[in-house]
Design an enzyme around this catalytic site. Sequence first.
Site, PDB file in Angstrom:
ATOM      1  N   LYS A  56       0.826  -1.218   0.000  1.00 47.40           N
ATOM      2  CA  LYS A  56       0.000   0.000   0.000  1.00 47.40           C
ATOM      3  C   LYS A  56       0.851   1.256   0.000  1.00 47.40           C
ATOM      4  CE  LYS A  56      -4.204  -1.522  -0.087  1.00 47.40           C
ATOM      5  NZ  LYS A  56      -4.993  -1.324  -1.297  1.00 47.40           N
ATOM      6  N   LYS A  93      -5.866 -15.217 -16.008  1.00 41.94           N
ATOM      7  CA  LYS A  93      -6.762 -15.270 -14.856  1.00 41.94           C
ATOM      8  C   LYS A  93      -7.846 -14.218 -15.002  1.00 41.94           C
ATOM      9  CE  LYS A  93      -6.485 -15.315  -9.829  1.00 41.94           C
ATOM     10  NZ  LYS A  93      -6.867 -14.093  -9.160  1.00 41.94           N
ATOM     11  N   LYS A  99     -10.804  -8.334 -12.249  1.00 44.43           N
ATOM     12  CA  LYS A  99     -11.306  -7.009 -12.561  1.00 44.43           C
ATOM     13  C   LYS A  99     -10.194  -6.065 -12.998  1.00 44.43           C
ATOM     14  CE  LYS A  99     -14.465  -4.065 -10.147  1.00 44.43           C
ATOM     15  NZ  LYS A  99     -15.218  -3.913  -8.920  1.00 44.43           N
TER      16      LYS A  99
END
Length: 331
Positions: free
Chosen positions: A111, A194, A197
Site C-alpha cells: 500500500k 486469470k 477485474k
Amino acid sequence: METVVSGIRPTGNLHLGNYFGALRNFIQMQNEHNCFFFIADYHSLTTHPTPHDLHGNVKQVLVEYLAAGLDPEKATLYIQSDVPETAELYLFLNMNAYIGELERCTSFKDKIRQQPQNVNAGLLTYPTLMAADIILHKATKVPVGKDQEQHLEMTRQFSNRFNRMYNVEYFPEPQAFNFGQALVKIPGLNGTGKMGKSEGEGNAIFLADEPAAIRKKVMKAVTDAGPTEPNQTKPEVIENIFQLMRVVSAPETVQNFDEQYNNCQIRYGDMKKQLAEDMVAFTAPFRERINELLSDEAYISKVARMGKEKAQASASKTIREVREIIGFKSF
Ligand code: TRP
C-alpha cells in the site's frame, strides 16, 4: 460445526472468476457451518471513498452476493459498520499490536508503494481490524486466499497475545479454510490467464453484464492462427477458451469443438459465438435477480436488519466478556 467468518470487499461487479472461486464455497459452507459473512465497509475507508460511492458499493455487493446464492436465513450476512462492537475490539487489539510487526506486513508495504500520498493509520492497522472481525465471533475457520494468509497469521498472534496477557483461554486460533480441489480456475478473455477485474479491459465477464457486452467481450477473446496438425496440444490462450466453455456450456458442445480442434477444422469465430451465447444464458438468471433486488429497497433493508441483529447478538456477548476480562467492570 465450525464458526466461519469472512469479509467481503465492497467493490461491486462480481465476475465468473469470483463466482467459481470463493463465492461458491461460501454458498456451500452456509449449509454446513455457522457462517458470518460481512461487507467490510470500515476497511474500505482507508482509500477515502465519497459517501455516495461507499453506500452504492455496499448495496451493489450485498445485492450481487444475494443474487449469487448467499442465503440470509442460513448465514449471517451483515454490514461491518452495523456492528460497532467491531471497532471496540479493534481498539483493544491495537493496544497490543506493535508498530514493528504492522510495518512488516506485506500488504502494508504494498500500500505504501501504491498510495504514498495516503499512508494512514487505518492502513497500518488493517490487520488488527481484520483480526477483530474474525475473533469478534470467535471464529475457528476463515475462508481466505493465499494473499490473506499473513493477515490470518497476525490474527492468531493477536488472539494468543490477548489470552496470554490476561491469562485466559478465551479466543480460539482461527485457521484458514482450505478449499483444495474445489477451486476452479477461471481464465480471462484477453490472454492474461486469470479472470480479474484489474487484469485489463474486456478480461472479465461480470454476473451483471448485459448480453451485448458479453458478446462483444467474448468475440474479442484472444486466439491464435489455429492448429496445423491433428491432435496438437492446445496453446494456453486456446485452452483458456475451452476451459471457459467447460464451465458454461453443455459437455457435448465442448466435445464437438474439441473434435474440430483435433482434426484441424475448428473455426474460432464459431466457437466464440457459441461460447458467447452460453455465457449469456448462464449469467441471465443472475443478471435478472440483481436487477430485481436493486429495486427492492424493502427486501435489502430487511436483509441488512436481520444480519445486524444476528451479528450483534454474537458480537455483544464477546465484547461483554472481553470488557470483563480486561477489567472494565461496572460500578
Ligand atoms: N482482507 C480481506 C480481503 O482483502 C477482507 C477481510 C476483511 C476479511 N476482514 C476479514 C476476510 C475477515 C476474512 C476475515 O479480501
